[in-house]
Design an enzyme around this catalytic site. Structure first.
Site, PDB file in Angstrom:
ATOM      1  N   CYS A   1       0.206  -0.995  -0.119  1.00 50.86           N
ATOM      2  CA  CYS A   1      -0.110  -0.129  -0.375  1.00 50.86           C
ATOM      3  C   CYS A   1       1.192   0.954  -0.412  1.00 50.86           C
ATOM      4  O   CYS A   1       1.582   1.127   1.159  1.00 50.86           O
ATOM      5  CB  CYS A   1      -1.160   0.075   1.102  1.00 50.86           C
ATOM      6  SG  CYS A   1      -2.287   1.234   1.090  1.00 50.86           S
ATOM      7  N   GLY A   2       0.968   1.792  -0.738  1.00 54.90           N
ATOM      8  CA  GLY A   2       1.646   3.263  -1.576  1.00 54.90           C
ATOM      9  C   GLY A   2       1.332   4.484  -0.535  1.00 54.90           C
ATOM     10  O   GLY A   2       2.377   5.039   0.591  1.00 54.90           O
ATOM     11  N   HIS A   3      -0.077   4.640  -0.365  1.00 49.20           N
ATOM     12  CA  HIS A   3      -0.051   5.894   0.572  1.00 49.20           C
ATOM     13  C   HIS A   3       0.094   5.203   1.899  1.00 49.20           C
ATOM     14  O   HIS A   3       0.351   6.166   3.271  1.00 49.20           O
ATOM     15  CB  HIS A   3      -1.804   6.085   0.422  1.00 49.20           C
ATOM     16  CG  HIS A   3      -2.484   5.743   1.221  1.00 49.20           C
ATOM     17  ND1 HIS A   3      -3.752   4.288   0.912  1.00 49.20           N
ATOM     18  CD2 HIS A   3      -3.442   5.640   2.686  1.00 49.20           C
ATOM     19  CE1 HIS A   3      -4.091   3.730   1.826  1.00 49.20           C
ATOM     20  NE2 HIS A   3      -3.930   4.763   2.683  1.00 49.20           N
TER      21      HIS A   3
ATOM     22  N   HIS B   1      -8.120  -4.418  -7.814  1.00 52.77           N
ATOM     23  CA  HIS B   1      -8.056  -2.039  -8.578  1.00 52.77           C
ATOM     24  C   HIS B   1      -8.970  -1.679  -9.831  1.00 52.77           C
ATOM     25  O   HIS B   1      -7.944  -2.520 -10.531  1.00 52.77           O
ATOM     26  CB  HIS B   1      -7.083  -2.096  -7.674  1.00 52.77           C
ATOM     27  CG  HIS B   1      -6.890  -1.884  -6.281  1.00 52.77           C
ATOM     28  ND1 HIS B   1      -6.145  -3.372  -5.621  1.00 52.77           N
ATOM     29  CD2 HIS B   1      -6.775  -0.802  -5.209  1.00 52.77           C
ATOM     30  CE1 HIS B   1      -5.851  -2.582  -4.439  1.00 52.77           C
ATOM     31  NE2 HIS B   1      -6.198  -1.682  -3.999  1.00 52.77           N
TER      32      HIS B   1
ATOM     33  N   ASP C   1     -10.500   5.311  -3.900  1.00 53.87           N
ATOM     34  CA  ASP C   1      -9.022   5.349  -2.627  1.00 53.87           C
ATOM     35  C   ASP C   1      -9.016   6.974  -2.869  1.00 53.87           C
ATOM     36  O   ASP C   1      -9.446   7.502  -3.610  1.00 53.87           O
ATOM     37  CB  ASP C   1      -7.791   5.399  -3.600  1.00 53.87           C
ATOM     38  CG  ASP C   1      -6.247   5.171  -2.934  1.00 53.87           C
ATOM     39  OD1 ASP C   1      -6.472   6.385  -1.848  1.00 53.87           O
ATOM     40  OD2 ASP C   1      -5.424   4.834  -2.512  1.00 53.87           O
TER      41      ASP C   1
ATOM     42  N   CYS D   1      -3.016   6.592  -4.849  1.00 52.26           N
ATOM     43  CA  CYS D   1      -3.030   5.182  -4.756  1.00 52.26           C
ATOM     44  C   CYS D   1      -1.464   5.590  -5.122  1.00 52.26           C
ATOM     45  O   CYS D   1      -0.999   4.993  -5.731  1.00 52.26           O
ATOM     46  CB  CYS D   1      -3.973   4.444  -5.859  1.00 52.26           C
ATOM     47  SG  CYS D   1      -3.663   2.752  -5.257  1.00 52.26           S
ATOM     48  N   GLY D   2      -0.960   4.723  -4.736  1.00 53.41           N
ATOM     49  CA  GLY D   2       0.942   4.730  -4.815  1.00 53.41           C
ATOM     50  C   GLY D   2       0.806   3.612  -5.647  1.00 53.41           C
ATOM     51  O   GLY D   2       1.181   3.507  -6.326  1.00 53.41           O
ATOM     52  N   THR D   3       0.231   1.657  -5.394  1.00 48.62           N
ATOM     53  CA  THR D   3       0.652   1.032  -5.997  1.00 48.62           C
ATOM     54  C   THR D   3      -0.166   1.236  -7.379  1.00 48.62           C
ATOM     55  O   THR D   3       0.585   0.350  -8.715  1.00 48.62           O
ATOM     56  CB  THR D   3      -0.307  -0.286  -5.096  1.00 48.62           C
ATOM     57  OG1 THR D   3      -1.838   0.267  -5.022  1.00 48.62           O
ATOM     58  CG2 THR D   3       0.667  -0.663  -4.026  1.00 48.62           C
TER      59      THR D   3
HETATM   60  O1  PYC Z   1      -1.914   3.856  -2.469  1.00 48.76           O
HETATM   61  O2  PYC Z   1      -1.405   1.567  -3.075  1.00 48.76           O
HETATM   62  C1  PYC Z   1      -2.497   2.363  -1.983  1.00 48.76           C
HETATM   63  C2  PYC Z   1      -3.410   1.902  -2.095  1.00 48.76           C
HETATM   64  C3  PYC Z   1      -3.734   0.629  -2.107  1.00 48.76           C
HETATM   65  C4  PYC Z   1      -5.223   1.096  -1.761  1.00 48.76           C
HETATM   66  C5  PYC Z   1      -5.553   2.379  -0.692  1.00 48.76           C
HETATM   67  N1  PYC Z   1      -4.265   2.418  -1.555  1.00 48.76           N
END
Ligand code: PYC
Length: 317
Positions: free
Chosen positions: A93-95, A209, A235, A239-241
């Site tokens: 999870c990036g965030h 996702h 999100d 979303c980082g990923t």
């Molecule tokens: O930021 O990767 C992310 C992420 C995945 C699900 C919610 N945020």
């Protein structure tokens, strides 16, 4: 005090570009040793009610991502983390990683510099700047399917790519219907993205996702996205990923050069800065770098009272 009462969970909450993260510092049952993927499987098998207690109402909310801090398995890492949400565990999870680093810095447990963090899908590296920005060097990311055409249940269609960025994404290009990526359209975006995910899964794609795109509204941004998460929430961050998966597609298409900046705006108007480096041009594998900032919102003890009918959260499904 009831002696059967589980120990309270010590948590610290933050948001990264609007998307909440709850780091569990202590109180969670021990998951033993071994790779984080095995510990995440044990969490899901034996302690899923703790995940639900942390993330679901009445203590949590649908968009909230939990981040269980644990000892790393990879000896090069200082920390380990297992991410989870309202319905289950996440790969990366990036965030949430940005939130974890900002939260540990807030507690005085991390100083500016680099920290390696073990996750169920491999180690990542985070750099905390003196100014409080966090840059993640994410897991290797790549596109697996280009321009997949889908007929959607209930009517309509979508074309797009499937890519890995630490979770699996369908990145939609053309869709019928077309829905503007705007907050006022959340219900329509939710309906369309859910139907896209069903169609992608029915076509044998491991998508959890879905990402839809529109023109940016923030100066300097290159794109605006809407991201459907596994439990039906969207999100609030870019979303980082998901941005990692987007970079993998841009790299594979030759649209973005190595090191060039990509600013991804979210549906609420928050942004991440992103860039990539090639790991292997032949297979399209890249290393994404995602930069953002998190703000701590609360520190709390979550009490687990077995006489409370909703002690373990209001579960989905
Ligand atoms: O930021 O990767 C992310 C992420 C995945 C699900 C919610 N945020």
């Amino acid at each position: 005090m009831n002696d059967d009462r589980p120990a309270p969970l010590h948590v610290i909450d933050s948001h990264t570009a609007g998307e909440p993260t709850r780091v569990v510092l202590s109180g969670f049952p021990a998951l033993g040793e071994g790779p984080l993927s095995e510990r995440a499987a044990r969490l899901a098998r034996e302690f899923d009610r703790y995940r639900s207690a942390v993330c679901n109402e009445p203590r949590g909310s649908d968009p909230l991502v939990g981040a269980l801090l644990c000892p790393p398995h990879d000896p090069s890492c200082r920390l380990g983390v297992i991410f989870f949400n309202n319905v289950g565990c996440l790969g990366m999870c990036g965030h949430g990683t940005i939130g974890l680093v900002a939260s540990l810095a807030h507690l005085g447990e991390l100083a500016p510099g680099i920290v390696r963090i073990d996750t169920p899908v491999g180690p990542v590296e985070a750099h905390l700047s003196e100014a409080g920005e966090v840059t993640i060097a994410n897991v290797p990311s790549h596109r697996t399917v280009r321009d997949l055409a889908l007929d959607l249940p209930g009517g309509g269609s979508a074309r797009g790519d499937v890519a890995w960025g630490g979770n699996w994404f369908f990145l939609a290009g053309e869709t019928t219907p077309t829905v503007p990526v705007e907050l006022g359209q959340i219900e329509a975006l939710l309906d369309l993205s859910r139907r896209i995910r069903s169609a992608a899964n029915a076509a044998g794609q491991p998508v959890d996702h879905v990402e839809l795109f529109g023109p940016p509204t923030v100066p300097g941004a290159h794109s605006r996205n809407y991201v459907l998460c596994p439990g039906g929430a969207y999100d609030r961050s870019p979303c980082g990923t998901g941005t990692s998966a987007k970079l993998a597609c841009l790299a594979a298409d030759g649209v973005l050069a190595e090191g060039e900046e990509w600013v991804q705006e979210s549906v609420i108007g928050s942004t991440f800065r992103a860039r990539f480096e090639w790991l292997d041009r032949a297979t399209g594998r890249i290393r994404p770098y995602i930069t953002g900032r998190a703000h701590v919102t609360a520190e709390a003890k979550l009490h687990l009272d077995p006489t409370d009918p909703f002690c373990w959260g209001i579960r989905h499904g």
